[in-house]
Enzyme design. Sequence first.
Site, mmCIF file in Angstrom:
data_model
loop_
_atom_site.group_PDB
_atom_site.id
_atom_site.type_symbol
_atom_site.label_atom_id
_atom_site.label_comp_id
_atom_site.label_asym_id
_atom_site.label_seq_id
_atom_site.Cartn_x
_atom_site.Cartn_y
_atom_site.Cartn_z
ATOM 1 N N ASP A 93 0.860 -1.184 0.000
ATOM 2 C CA ASP A 93 0.000 0.000 0.000
ATOM 3 C C ASP A 93 0.896 1.233 0.000
ATOM 4 O OD1 ASP A 93 -1.806 2.024 0.349
ATOM 5 O OD2 ASP A 93 -2.735 1.200 2.155
ATOM 6 N N TYR A 136 -12.185 13.141 -8.980
ATOM 7 C CA TYR A 136 -11.089 12.552 -9.757
ATOM 8 C C TYR A 136 -10.238 13.633 -10.415
ATOM 9 C CZ TYR A 136 -8.748 9.726 -13.355
ATOM 10 O OH TYR A 136 -7.824 9.134 -14.170
#
Length: 227
Positions: free
Chosen positions: A57, A149
Amino acid sequence: MKESLRNRRVVVTGGFGVLGRAVGNVLQGAGARVALIDKATIPQDLPSGFTAQGGTDLGQEREAREALEHVAIALDGLDALVNVAGGFQWETVEGGGIETWDRLYALNVRTTFLASQAALPHLLASSHGRIVNVGAFAAGSAVSGMGAYAAAKSAVARLTEAMAEEFKDRGLTVNAVLPGILDTPANRTEMPKADFNRWVEPAALARVIAFLLSDLASGITSEIVYV
């Protein structure tokens, strides 16, 4: 472009996805030694020749630092970083929530920052230091449902410019590519009536990235390249 990156040591984040693999294949074809890092587990069908680091991650500082250190040891240093890792979600402002904004910022901006920061000691020690960040065309012009986004990818572009200015006198170039819609199986499924001929082939975008990593682009930094 054959052998234009001979023996360059390059790490690609988001390396197990469609674009990450395309970038890895093009860079390998240009002679680079490539490491792929991804949050997913290492795929069974990953071609040989890549150094692969799965289950990472990059939004977590310790994991990013350890992953970049691991691949730097495996490759005996790093010359370049390609930040492909990111994520998308369509959501309107009226019907959406702040959780989506936080999530897309973490997936797109936080991963780019932490991977870049972890790679810096190695990149600055190289005589061919390069960073290429993958943004999106929407960073320049958003439409309905793309607010979170587009904002995240715009932040990637601004981070690119800030890093380029910070390292312009230290031999490290930092650029970004902002593609239109990528021609991937997932996007075709989501938009079956679209004109696929207008979409960007992952391999074509990968070739632009390879150019920015090459010596031909040694004088280019802080560029936001729409593809």
